[in-house]
Scaffold this motif. Sequence first.
Motif, mmCIF file in Angstrom:
data_model
loop_
_atom_site.group_PDB
_atom_site.id
_atom_site.type_symbol
_atom_site.label_atom_id
_atom_site.label_comp_id
_atom_site.label_asym_id
_atom_site.label_seq_id
_atom_site.Cartn_x
_atom_site.Cartn_y
_atom_site.Cartn_z
ATOM 1 N N LEU A 264 11.151 -10.084 30.435
ATOM 2 C CA LEU A 264 10.656 -9.471 29.206
ATOM 3 C C LEU A 264 9.623 -10.358 28.523
ATOM 4 O O LEU A 264 8.601 -9.868 28.018
ATOM 5 N N GLN A 265 9.841 -11.660 28.546
ATOM 6 C CA GLN A 265 8.877 -12.584 27.945
ATOM 7 C C GLN A 265 7.534 -12.529 28.671
ATOM 8 O O GLN A 265 6.472 -12.570 28.037
ATOM 9 N N THR A 266 7.579 -12.421 30.003
ATOM 10 C CA THR A 266 6.338 -12.303 30.776
ATOM 11 C C THR A 266 5.580 -11.040 30.389
ATOM 12 O O THR A 266 4.362 -11.066 30.170
ATOM 13 N N ILE A 267 6.293 -9.926 30.299
ATOM 14 C CA ILE A 267 5.660 -8.652 29.958
ATOM 15 C C ILE A 267 5.052 -8.704 28.558
ATOM 16 O O ILE A 267 3.896 -8.308 28.348
ATOM 17 N N VAL A 268 5.813 -9.206 27.589
ATOM 18 C CA VAL A 268 5.329 -9.262 26.205
ATOM 19 C C VAL A 268 4.128 -10.190 26.089
ATOM 20 O O VAL A 268 3.109 -9.858 25.460
ATOM 21 N N SER A 269 4.228 -11.368 26.710
ATOM 22 C CA SER A 269 3.141 -12.352 26.626
ATOM 23 C C SER A 269 1.861 -11.823 27.261
ATOM 24 O O SER A 269 0.775 -11.909 26.673
ATOM 25 N N GLU A 270 1.977 -11.248 28.451
ATOM 26 C CA GLU A 270 0.797 -10.741 29.141
ATOM 27 C C GLU A 270 0.237 -9.514 28.431
ATOM 28 O O GLU A 270 -0.983 -9.313 28.405
ATOM 29 N N SER A 271 1.109 -8.702 27.836
ATOM 30 C CA SER A 271 0.651 -7.484 27.157
ATOM 31 C C SER A 271 -0.249 -7.797 25.973
ATOM 32 O O SER A 271 -1.089 -6.969 25.587
ATOM 33 N N GLU A 272 -0.085 -8.975 25.404
ATOM 34 C CA GLU A 272 -0.930 -9.354 24.269
ATOM 35 C C GLU A 272 -2.405 -9.416 24.650
ATOM 36 O O GLU A 272 -3.282 -9.284 23.799
ATOM 37 N N ARG A 273 -2.676 -9.592 25.945
ATOM 38 C CA ARG A 273 -4.065 -9.608 26.406
ATOM 39 C C ARG A 273 -4.736 -8.254 26.196
ATOM 40 O O ARG A 273 -5.960 -8.167 26.112
ATOM 41 N N SER A 274 -3.938 -7.191 26.129
ATOM 42 C CA SER A 274 -4.511 -5.856 25.944
ATOM 43 C C SER A 274 -5.029 -5.639 24.531
ATOM 44 O O SER A 274 -5.525 -4.554 24.209
ATOM 45 N N ALA A 275 -4.920 -6.665 23.678
ATOM 46 C CA ALA A 275 -5.569 -6.586 22.373
ATOM 47 C C ALA A 275 -7.082 -6.463 22.533
ATOM 48 O O ALA A 275 -7.781 -6.027 21.613
ATOM 49 N N ASP A 276 -7.586 -6.817 23.739
ATOM 50 C CA ASP A 276 -9.026 -6.660 24.003
ATOM 51 C C ASP A 276 -9.385 -5.235 24.404
ATOM 52 O O ASP A 276 -10.541 -4.931 24.694
ATOM 53 N N GLY A 277 -8.373 -4.347 24.442
ATOM 54 C CA GLY A 277 -8.628 -2.947 24.766
ATOM 55 C C GLY A 277 -8.577 -2.630 26.245
ATOM 56 O O GLY A 277 -8.830 -1.489 26.642
ATOM 57 N N THR B 47 0.143 -1.766 30.711
ATOM 58 C CA THR B 47 -0.094 -1.375 29.323
ATOM 59 C C THR B 47 -0.911 -0.091 29.227
ATOM 60 O O THR B 47 -1.699 0.232 30.121
ATOM 61 N N HIS B 48 -0.704 0.618 28.132
ATOM 62 C CA HIS B 48 -1.537 1.751 27.722
ATOM 63 C C HIS B 48 -2.058 1.412 26.326
ATOM 64 O O HIS B 48 -1.445 1.784 25.327
ATOM 65 N N PRO B 49 -3.175 0.701 26.231
ATOM 66 C CA PRO B 49 -3.665 0.299 24.914
ATOM 67 C C PRO B 49 -4.006 1.466 23.995
ATOM 68 O O PRO B 49 -3.914 1.344 22.776
ATOM 69 N N PHE B 50 -4.391 2.615 24.585
ATOM 70 C CA PHE B 50 -4.831 3.741 23.770
ATOM 71 C C PHE B 50 -4.054 5.022 24.035
ATOM 72 O O PHE B 50 -3.995 5.894 23.179
ATOM 73 N N GLY B 51 -3.473 5.164 25.210
ATOM 74 C CA GLY B 51 -2.809 6.405 25.567
ATOM 75 C C GLY B 51 -1.342 6.414 25.182
ATOM 76 O O GLY B 51 -0.795 5.427 24.700
ATOM 77 N N PRO B 52 -0.669 7.548 25.403
ATOM 78 C CA PRO B 52 0.764 7.641 25.124
ATOM 79 C C PRO B 52 1.558 6.755 26.079
ATOM 80 O O PRO B 52 1.108 6.452 27.189
ATOM 81 N N LEU B 53 2.744 6.356 25.648
ATOM 82 C CA LEU B 53 3.568 5.449 26.447
ATOM 83 C C LEU B 53 4.439 6.227 27.425
ATOM 84 O O LEU B 53 5.660 6.042 27.518
ATOM 85 N N THR B 54 3.790 7.104 28.174
ATOM 86 C CA THR B 54 4.429 7.871 29.241
ATOM 87 C C THR B 54 3.569 7.749 30.492
ATOM 88 O O THR B 54 2.363 7.499 30.404
ATOM 89 N N PRO B 55 4.156 7.909 31.683
ATOM 90 C CA PRO B 55 3.352 7.819 32.901
ATOM 91 C C PRO B 55 2.262 8.878 32.935
ATOM 92 O O PRO B 55 2.505 10.056 32.675
ATOM 93 N N SER B 56 1.037 8.464 33.239
ATOM 94 C CA SER B 56 -0.087 9.392 33.347
ATOM 95 C C SER B 56 -0.066 10.068 34.713
ATOM 96 O O SER B 56 0.733 9.721 35.596
ATOM 97 N N ASP B 57 -0.961 11.026 34.922
ATOM 98 C CA ASP B 57 -1.069 11.674 36.227
ATOM 99 C C ASP B 57 -1.407 10.670 37.320
ATOM 100 O O ASP B 57 -0.896 10.754 38.440
ATOM 101 N N VAL B 58 -2.287 9.722 37.008
ATOM 102 C CA VAL B 58 -2.644 8.702 37.997
ATOM 103 C C VAL B 58 -1.442 7.818 38.304
ATOM 104 O O VAL B 58 -1.175 7.484 39.464
ATOM 105 N N ASP B 59 -0.687 7.446 37.263
ATOM 106 C CA ASP B 59 0.531 6.668 37.470
ATOM 107 C C ASP B 59 1.493 7.409 38.395
ATOM 108 O O ASP B 59 1.987 6.866 39.383
ATOM 109 N N LEU B 60 1.761 8.666 38.073
ATOM 110 C CA LEU B 60 2.720 9.451 38.857
ATOM 111 C C LEU B 60 2.248 9.637 40.293
ATOM 112 O O LEU B 60 3.050 9.617 41.228
ATOM 113 N N GLY B 61 0.929 9.796 40.483
ATOM 114 C CA GLY B 61 0.401 9.919 41.840
ATOM 115 C C GLY B 61 0.642 8.662 42.657
ATOM 116 O O GLY B 61 0.992 8.729 43.839
#
Length: 203
Positions: free
Chosen positions: A34-47, A110-124
């Motif tokens: 969880l710490q790895t995910i949270v720490s790395e996710s902060e990089r998505s502040a760049d969009g 991360t989904h910096p702008f989209g909903p926090l659900t799997p997208s079509d590309v994710d599901l594919g």
Amino acid sequence: MVNNSEPPTDMSNMFTPVTTRPGTRSIWISVGALQTIVSESERSADGLETGGILLGADSGKHIAIRHAGEPGPRAQRERYNFLRDLDYARRLADAAWAHDCSQWIGEWHTHPFGPLTPSDVDLGSYLRHLKDPDLSFDRFVSVIVGLDLSRGIVVTAWLVERDRFWQLSIRHGKDRRNAQSTAPPDSLLGRESTRRPGAEEHR
């Protein structure tokens, strides 16, 4: 890998999002993962999106995420697209297998702008893994992370099967049942993981 020049396939007729969660309803994640995910996710502040692989165990009844990977030095991060460093992910999978028999069980991104659900590309992407006989997946774990101005980093977890997916509640911290694992025999040390990550794309 999805060709960016083509529109993504509509997955709505292939997957059914279920609100009544069947079978597995929660997932356990270690503090370190969880710490790895949270720490790395902060990089998505760049969009730009980021992410990595999830390594652990799926007994059929319980799912444990013991390790979470970073994207790797050759990862491709874009505003609505992410491709992890495949060689880096495979080295992580081999190391986790040698350490505690953890296997590749899913992906996080991360989904910096989209909903926090799997997208079509994710599901594919997940569907290709589920249909690959060499990988022997019955289900695939998807962790999607967002950045919220009021709540900070928000982590969601999803379980994807061949024809449906649903959201999981997340448990984390110390849990001996999930954290404990059997070390591989000497004959397996230094060998490749039995399930190595394949190409992946998220949007």
